[in-house]
Design a protein around this motif. Sequence first.
Motif: not given
Length: 467
Positions: A153-171
């Motif tokens: 998940i690390s690379e696709p998640m970083q690409l999202l954040k680099d494009m300005g997406v704010t990521v919230f995670i609920v585990s």
Amino acid sequence: MLAKTVISLGLWLQLAVGQKTSEQGPQRSVSNSEGDLLFLLDSSGSVSYYEFSRVKEFMWDLLHPFTFGPKDVQTSIIHISTTPTMEFPFDQHLSSGSLQQAIQDTQQLMGDTNTGQALSYAKQKLFSGEAGARPAVPKVLVWVTDGFSTDDISEPMQLLKDMGVTVFIVSTGRSNYLELSAAASQPPEKHLHFVDVDDLPIITQELRDAILDVIQANHLHAVDITSSSFRLLWPQLLSQETDYYTLEYAPREELAKKRTKQVSGAHTSLVLSNLAPETTYEVALIPESNLHYFPPQTTRVTTLAEEISPAQVLISESGPCSFHVSWAPTLESVRGYQILYGPLPGNSVKLLEVDGKHNSTLLDNLAPNTSYLVTVTAVYKSGKEKSLSAKACTQQEGSKVRHLCFQAVGSASLKASWDSADGQVLACRVRCRRQTGPFSVLSIPPQIHSVPLTELASGTTNKVCVK
């Protein structure tokens, strides 16, 4: 060493469970918000029907105070499964009643937990007009997970954040804290939640307020606040190619040290970095247009206290000759890490250097059945150093369990068998994590090499570990 296997029973049991109604009191309506909000929903076979139903209730509880529409909040759902699937596009349900019914009608897909593929698919849809996404509005991703993923998940998640997406995670499961804290937007204490599926209502208001900080549409505001940076967001005001924004910012106590940046009128966000920790900044956004007058917008932002790295050191994946060392947090202010390790007792030590962008490493060529002292030192760009130590043990050589296998002995029972391990075995410990039902741990004498596993519900995936 642990020998692990995952077992699946071939019969499916369909259960009819009524839709549960949220028992929350009236809540104030939320308006003056604009953003595309995407839920990444774990729809794989590792999630039980009950857990999936509870997560759907949580999603609606989180959303229902918002105002939905082309100038307000739009939302969509993408399923994590063998193949990512969009439940509905952003612009399909623009009323509360329609959206509530769509969430209730959402069905679990089962399959594998290919989260990395789903994140890549989400990146495509969050910025796709075909999926109803809008340009120049804040993008928010809420990933609800039981803690397992079968791909990276690390690379696709970083690409999202680099494009300005704010990521919230609920585990809702036993997740890897280091992995999820790196995946969530920073700081993790605001964007990452660990909670049992039955306790999701506890975090609903807190998560909704954090999302509101991102999608408040009508004023300049800050998100992703750290000790040395924050991201500014504002509504799209300018449209001409010749228009631009002037940003002025300075510490509240030292306004004479004002700094200025200019960005084109197409921008709606900007990251300010190299800031002082625990400092309140006065920020002004001045729209410059030849056609219209727009009043300046102002906000006040306080950076966080400087984090100390490492704040924790974790040892995992221990074998006879190696183990994994992880640490957190990883900070932009850290140039690199020095890993000092050696056997206990003893004076023999080795040094390994790791780049500041990484938060883990493998230590190998170690002696079996030996205790080690591991010290992780963060070397800051300023020259400062911070250290934290942990003890670790390598496993006894040749002591792993071999040839773990299963034999069906009934509709809800299996017999687990294994070959004897080398070396002086004191006992075997058998852990069974059922998808539905109790988690069990059995201690078996060394001369016994099999055990019955009962109460395995049909159609569920159950994880067995023999140590």
